[in-house]
Design an enzyme around this catalytic site. Structure first.
Site, PDB file in Angstrom:
ATOM      1  N   ARG A   1     -43.152  13.923 -14.136  1.00 25.38           N
ATOM      2  CA  ARG A   1     -43.710  13.776 -12.783  1.00 25.38           C
ATOM      3  C   ARG A   1     -42.436  13.925 -11.106  1.00 25.38           C
ATOM      4  O   ARG A   1     -43.259  14.320 -10.155  1.00 25.38           O
ATOM      5  CB  ARG A   1     -44.359  12.577 -12.665  1.00 25.38           C
ATOM      6  CG  ARG A   1     -45.705  12.887 -13.012  1.00 25.38           C
ATOM      7  CD  ARG A   1     -47.088  12.269 -13.489  1.00 25.38           C
ATOM      8  NE  ARG A   1     -46.378  10.790 -14.332  1.00 25.38           N
ATOM      9  CZ  ARG A   1     -47.604  10.622 -15.225  1.00 25.38           C
ATOM     10  NH1 ARG A   1     -48.887  11.022 -15.457  1.00 25.38           N
ATOM     11  NH2 ARG A   1     -46.370   9.464 -15.920  1.00 25.38           N
ATOM     12  N   ARG A   2     -41.816  12.775 -11.525  1.00 29.18           N
ATOM     13  CA  ARG A   2     -41.114  11.783 -10.301  1.00 29.18           C
ATOM     14  C   ARG A   2     -39.383  12.480 -10.570  1.00 29.18           C
ATOM     15  O   ARG A   2     -38.877  11.894 -10.936  1.00 29.18           O
ATOM     16  CB  ARG A   2     -41.520  10.996 -10.457  1.00 29.18           C
ATOM     17  CG  ARG A   2     -42.982  10.286 -10.147  1.00 29.18           C
ATOM     18  CD  ARG A   2     -43.061   8.763 -10.319  1.00 29.18           C
ATOM     19  NE  ARG A   2     -43.042   9.183 -12.236  1.00 29.18           N
ATOM     20  CZ  ARG A   2     -43.442   7.681 -13.158  1.00 29.18           C
ATOM     21  NH1 ARG A   2     -43.902   6.796 -12.327  1.00 29.18           N
ATOM     22  NH2 ARG A   2     -42.919   7.976 -13.620  1.00 29.18           N
TER      23      ARG A   2
ATOM     24  N   LYS B   1     -50.441  14.914 -30.679  1.00 26.07           N
ATOM     25  CA  LYS B   1     -51.407  14.543 -31.071  1.00 26.07           C
ATOM     26  C   LYS B   1     -52.654  14.446 -30.529  1.00 26.07           C
ATOM     27  O   LYS B   1     -54.123  15.176 -31.099  1.00 26.07           O
ATOM     28  CB  LYS B   1     -51.332  13.476 -32.829  1.00 26.07           C
ATOM     29  CG  LYS B   1     -51.618  11.933 -31.296  1.00 26.07           C
ATOM     30  CD  LYS B   1     -50.024  11.703 -31.226  1.00 26.07           C
ATOM     31  CE  LYS B   1     -49.827  10.384 -30.622  1.00 26.07           C
ATOM     32  NZ  LYS B   1     -48.842  10.038 -30.763  1.00 26.07           N
TER      33      LYS B   1
ATOM     34  N   GLY C   1     -44.600   9.437 -36.179  1.00 27.00           N
ATOM     35  CA  GLY C   1     -43.147   9.596 -35.468  1.00 27.00           C
ATOM     36  C   GLY C   1     -42.179  10.238 -36.300  1.00 27.00           C
ATOM     37  O   GLY C   1     -42.096  11.247 -36.928  1.00 27.00           O
TER      38      GLY C   1
ATOM     39  N   GLU D   1     -49.155   4.226 -26.309  1.00 27.28           N
ATOM     40  CA  GLU D   1     -49.348   5.310 -25.282  1.00 27.28           C
ATOM     41  C   GLU D   1     -49.173   5.296 -23.867  1.00 27.28           C
ATOM     42  O   GLU D   1     -48.992   4.070 -23.467  1.00 27.28           O
ATOM     43  CB  GLU D   1     -50.506   5.972 -25.994  1.00 27.28           C
ATOM     44  CG  GLU D   1     -51.047   7.128 -27.426  1.00 27.28           C
ATOM     45  CD  GLU D   1     -49.782   7.759 -27.185  1.00 27.28           C
ATOM     46  OE1 GLU D   1     -49.874   8.957 -26.978  1.00 27.28           O
ATOM     47  OE2 GLU D   1     -49.002   7.793 -28.196  1.00 27.28           O
TER      48      GLU D   1
ATOM     49  N   LYS E   1     -54.353  10.992 -35.215  1.00 24.17           N
ATOM     50  CA  LYS E   1     -54.082  11.061 -36.315  1.00 24.17           C
ATOM     51  C   LYS E   1     -55.052  11.663 -37.661  1.00 24.17           C
ATOM     52  O   LYS E   1     -54.110  12.895 -38.014  1.00 24.17           O
ATOM     53  CB  LYS E   1     -52.946  10.252 -35.856  1.00 24.17           C
ATOM     54  CG  LYS E   1     -52.144  10.184 -35.292  1.00 24.17           C
ATOM     55  CD  LYS E   1     -51.185   8.832 -35.238  1.00 24.17           C
ATOM     56  CE  LYS E   1     -49.909   8.774 -34.152  1.00 24.17           C
ATOM     57  NZ  LYS E   1     -49.049   7.257 -33.981  1.00 24.17           N
TER      58      LYS E   1
HETATM   59  P1  NDP Z   1     -44.208   9.063 -21.820  1.00 24.88           P
HETATM   60  O1  NDP Z   1     -44.850   8.601 -20.774  1.00 24.88           O
HETATM   61  O2  NDP Z   1     -43.052   7.915 -22.073  1.00 24.88           O
HETATM   62  O3  NDP Z   1     -43.377  10.007 -20.909  1.00 24.88           O
HETATM   63  C1  NDP Z   1     -44.054  11.193 -20.742  1.00 24.88           C
HETATM   64  C2  NDP Z   1     -42.991  11.921 -19.843  1.00 24.88           C
HETATM   65  O4  NDP Z   1     -43.361  13.224 -18.964  1.00 24.88           O
HETATM   66  C3  NDP Z   1     -42.333  10.974 -18.513  1.00 24.88           C
HETATM   67  O5  NDP Z   1     -41.296  12.204 -18.456  1.00 24.88           O
HETATM   68  C4  NDP Z   1     -43.015  11.959 -17.330  1.00 24.88           C
HETATM   69  O6  NDP Z   1     -42.940  11.989 -16.640  1.00 24.88           O
HETATM   70  C5  NDP Z   1     -43.624  13.249 -18.299  1.00 24.88           C
HETATM   71  N1  NDP Z   1     -44.638  13.425 -17.244  1.00 24.88           N
HETATM   72  C6  NDP Z   1     -46.163  13.088 -18.036  1.00 24.88           C
HETATM   73  N2  NDP Z   1     -47.851  13.409 -17.254  1.00 24.88           N
HETATM   74  C7  NDP Z   1     -46.597  15.062 -16.153  1.00 24.88           C
HETATM   75  C8  NDP Z   1     -46.953  15.797 -14.989  1.00 24.88           C
HETATM   76  N3  NDP Z   1     -48.544  15.766 -15.373  1.00 24.88           N
HETATM   77  N4  NDP Z   1     -46.380  16.661 -14.619  1.00 24.88           N
HETATM   78  C9  NDP Z   1     -45.162  16.303 -14.936  1.00 24.88           C
HETATM   79  N5  NDP Z   1     -44.595  15.209 -15.826  1.00 24.88           N
HETATM   80  C10 NDP Z   1     -45.255  14.686 -16.621  1.00 24.88           C
HETATM   81  O7  NDP Z   1     -44.431  10.037 -23.236  1.00 24.88           O
HETATM   82  P2  NDP Z   1     -44.163   9.181 -25.095  1.00 24.88           P
HETATM   83  O8  NDP Z   1     -42.600  10.511 -24.799  1.00 24.88           O
HETATM   84  O9  NDP Z   1     -43.717   8.371 -25.643  1.00 24.88           O
HETATM   85  O10 NDP Z   1     -44.776  10.150 -25.158  1.00 24.88           O
HETATM   86  C11 NDP Z   1     -44.618  11.682 -25.322  1.00 24.88           C
HETATM   87  C12 NDP Z   1     -45.499  12.750 -26.005  1.00 24.88           C
HETATM   88  O11 NDP Z   1     -45.225  11.907 -27.087  1.00 24.88           O
HETATM   89  C13 NDP Z   1     -47.581  11.962 -26.224  1.00 24.88           C
HETATM   90  O12 NDP Z   1     -47.771  12.794 -26.911  1.00 24.88           O
HETATM   91  C14 NDP Z   1     -47.148  10.941 -27.328  1.00 24.88           C
HETATM   92  O13 NDP Z   1     -48.066  10.981 -27.894  1.00 24.88           O
HETATM   93  C15 NDP Z   1     -46.530  11.375 -28.715  1.00 24.88           C
HETATM   94  N6  NDP Z   1     -45.642  10.793 -29.169  1.00 24.88           N
HETATM   95  C16 NDP Z   1     -44.762   9.493 -28.733  1.00 24.88           C
HETATM   96  C17 NDP Z   1     -44.375   8.744 -29.592  1.00 24.88           C
HETATM   97  C18 NDP Z   1     -43.976   7.672 -29.210  1.00 24.88           C
HETATM   98  O14 NDP Z   1     -43.272   6.456 -29.945  1.00 24.88           O
HETATM   99  N7  NDP Z   1     -43.615   7.108 -28.021  1.00 24.88           N
HETATM  100  C19 NDP Z   1     -44.267   8.702 -31.199  1.00 24.88           C
HETATM  101  C20 NDP Z   1     -45.001  10.542 -31.116  1.00 24.88           C
HETATM  102  C21 NDP Z   1     -45.210  10.838 -30.160  1.00 24.88           C
HETATM  103  P3  NDP Z   1     -42.779  10.760 -14.970  1.00 24.88           P
HETATM  104  O15 NDP Z   1     -40.754  10.577 -16.237  1.00 24.88           O
HETATM  105  O16 NDP Z   1     -41.777  11.229 -14.041  1.00 24.88           O
HETATM  106  O17 NDP Z   1     -43.635   9.992 -15.301  1.00 24.88           O
HETATM  107  N1  HSE Z   2     -48.387   5.197 -29.030  1.00 24.77           N
HETATM  108  C1  HSE Z   2     -48.223   5.671 -30.632  1.00 24.77           C
HETATM  109  C2  HSE Z   2     -47.796   4.676 -31.896  1.00 24.77           C
HETATM  110  C3  HSE Z   2     -47.254   6.853 -30.576  1.00 24.77           C
HETATM  111  O1  HSE Z   2     -47.540   3.670 -31.410  1.00 24.77           O
HETATM  112  O2  HSE Z   2     -48.042   5.016 -33.042  1.00 24.77           O
HETATM  113  C4  HSE Z   2     -46.780   7.280 -32.206  1.00 24.77           C
HETATM  114  O3  HSE Z   2     -47.769   8.610 -32.590  1.00 24.77           O
END
Ligand code: NDP
Ligand code: HSE
Length: 581
Positions: free
Chosen positions: A295-296, A352, A381, A435, A450
């Protein structure tokens, strides 16, 4: 180990050996960890034998020489074995980071014994009962190769390349179904491919031919030990699908592997995407990266790993072979994934929410485009629950229940320790578990997403997340948590789905107190646990780290490598992969 979660069936054993040619820097342990995780997700228990980091054994020999080694080989052996001990500990640390349940063993802990020359000894025995006990409740055991105990000298080494011998010996003693020696080449060639570009790779060759052809690549003592045990050895490169098999039978020359790096678009570089990015840039031979979508991008000036963009068209430019979605949300990522599939890319996602909401459309998009859609990280995960269901489904699944939201479990663990609710949520966010909107974790929406996916995998039925009854974590008030603790119980957020006699599925996400003896009660912090019950009465437990950068990135990257391997076999654009979509 919680006895309620002991594996219900013996998993096949595989021995992996990582030599100094592939452990060249500390960063290589991440690649080795990914390789080990690949076998864990294939349902194997892995015995990992490691060499010292490249150059370390030479340095130790030089140190011994400077200290007068010529006079005392037994003392030299004591010094030069240390590189393998350090390497085993580093490998264990990497597996812990990934959430692979692993144990590091020193040779004396399983009475591994050798006989003969202290610098060129031969392995003769280990205590099988102790090894079995060490393997019982873990997914991987790591051991230093090259060294063992000795009745007279106390500790000895096995000669140059001795880690190969350790690997073959363990495979023979433990009844492993395979031993894979991971090298910096992808097999045994008719000649040294560095000298002769026309050299051809064997798919298979017998022990005698291997002794001749692989001089310097495989320790001869290891080949002889494999022959004596009737064991097949695989020689392979890190992450490769193909290998040279050393086994009885006529030699077979392999077809050339037409690999070109895959063009990859990474959408999102947060908790998950940033870990995936680290994996991708560690394999420049396999992947070229488009600008990464965030996003940024202006906040990424100091991140030199890749170019960053906020423009989805730039991120998806030049017809990528593979799109990895790690941005979160529903409509926008689903739209980008559909666009990627229609454009001929394979897609890997951890999302998910988007999958649960747009499952049919995404599956249809993959089918129509004859591309893969993989999403192992979306549930559990790093816990390989979707992979396990894939293997168990045809035996008839009756129910799946689990702690399937890492943030929720982390919050409940912190509340039990006396933390305030909002502080626990903030900590889960800081650690990268939550999330983007943590109310999805707190209100059970993430667990419902999930569960909806698990229902599809387990029963092939459609139950949208919105149709699943949920309870809020806020129902677990401090007073109720304290009351449960006084009864010897613990609060958990439990997702459960079960097949009813009429063929319909009941499903719920509840916040409930469980007795400590319950199989789900022992989940701590971000851990996830799943219990799958089959029609034959067997119960299968899966558990590990359910959230966080490294476990999740490992699962995403395992999907990525599956696709890279399939493309390397068949040519990226011609791979007929729809069957798995
Ligand atoms: P984060 O919020 O940490 O990261 C999201 C990333 O996507 C950031 O880099 C953000 O940019 C970018 N982003 C989000 N929306 C947009 C947009 N509209 N346009 C451009 N870039 C965008 O999320 P996570 O990494 O924690 O999670 C990512 C996915 O993985 C999710 O679907 C989550 O449910 C899934 N997931 C997460 C787990 C976890 O432990 N965290 C485990 C399993 C699944 P910017 O950096 O600039 O904000
Ligand atoms: N927010 C999710 C959790 C990330 O805590 O389980 C993994 O899917």
């Amino acid at each position: 180990m919680d006895p309620a979660l002991a594996p219900s069936a013996a998993r096949p054993l595989c021995v992996l050996k990582f030599g100094g040619s592939v452990l060249t820097t500390r960063a290589d342990y991440a690649l080795a960890g990914a390789e080990a995780y690949r076998h864990v997700r294939d349902g194997e228990t892995v015995i990992i034998i490691v060499s010292a980091l490249q150059g370390e054994t030479d340095a130790l020999f030089a140190e011994a020489e400077a200290a007068g080694a010529g006079a005392c080989p037994a003392m030299t052996a004591r010094l030069v074995r240390l590189g393998e001990y350090r390497s085993a500990a580093l490998m264990g640390l990497e597996l812990a980071r990934l959430g692979v349940r692993a144990r590091v063993l020193d040779p004396h802990e399983i009475a591994l014994e050798a006989e003969g020359d202290p610098l060129d000894a031969d392995l003769v025995r280990l205590d099988r009962k102790r090894l079995d006990a060490a393997l019982r409740d873990v997914e991987a055991v790591v051991l230093p190769g090259f060294t063992a105990g000795h009745a007279r000298h106390g500790a000895v080494t096995l000669g140059r390349g001795g880690t190969d011998l350790t690997a073959v010996f363990f495979a023979a003693q433990a009844g492993a179904r395979r031993v894979r020696l991971i090298k910096d080449v992808d097999g045994v060639y008719t000649d040294d491919p560095a000298r002769d570009p026309a050299a051809r790779r064997y798919d298979r060759l017998d022990y005698d031919a291997a002794l001749k052809a692989s001089r310097g690549l495989i320790q001869p003592k290891a080949i002889e030990a494999a022959r004596a045990a009737g064991l097949e050895i695989e020689i392979a490169a890190m992450g490769a699908g193909h290998a040279t098999r050393v086994a009885p039978g006529p030699a077979v020359i392999g077809a050339p592997v037409r690999a070109r790096p895959l063009r990859v678009a990474l959408l999102g570089c947060g908790a998950v995407g940033s870990g995936v990015l680290d994996h991708l840039i560690a394999r420049p031979d396999l992947f070229v990266l488009n600008p990464v979508l965030v996003r940024r991008p202006e906040r990424r000036a100091d991140d030199r790993r890749a170019a960053f963009t906020a423009n989805a068209d730039r991120a998806l430019a030049d017809a990528p072979d593979l799109v990895i979605e790690a941005m979160g949300g529903v409509d926008q990522p689903a739209g980008l994934m559909l666009r990627a599939l229609a454009g001929g890319a394979h897609v890997v996602t951890a999302n998910k929410a988007a999958l649960a909401a747009r499952y049919e459309a995404l599956k249809a998009g993959a089918r129509m485009a004859d591309r893969r859609l993989q999403y192992a990280a979306s549930v559990g995960g790093g816990v390989v629950v979707l992979e396990a269901l894939d293997r168990l489904r045809n035996r008839g699944v009756l129910s799946v229940e689990g702690v399937m939201n890492g943030t929720g479990n982390f919050i409940l663990s912190r509340l039990r320790a006396g933390a305030a609710f909002d502080d626990a949520v903030a900590e889960a966010q800081r650690l990268g578990f939550a999330e983007a909107d943590p109310s999805a974790d707190v209100e059970g929406l993430d667990a419902a997403d999930k569960l909806s996916l698990l229902i599809r995998e387990a029963f092939g039925r459609t139950v949208p997340p919105g149709a699943i009854a949920r309870q809020s974590l806020r129902d677990a008030t401090p007073a109720r948590i304290a009351d449960a603790a006084s009864r010897g119980e613990v609060f958990k957020q439990v997702g459960r789905c079960a097949l009813k006699p009429d063929g319909s599925v009941e499903a719920s996400v509840r916040v409930m107190s469980l007795p400590l003896a319950h199989p789900l009660a022992g989940a701590v912090n971000e851990e996830n646990r799943f219990v799958v019950t089959l029609a034959d009465g067997s119960v299968h437990a899966l558990y590990g780290k359910g959230a966080g950068r490294w476990p999740t990135a490992a699962a995403v990257f395992a999907d990525v490598m599956d696709i890279a391997r399939a493309c390397a076999c068949d040519g990226p654009r011609r791979a007929a992969l729809a069957a798995s979509a």
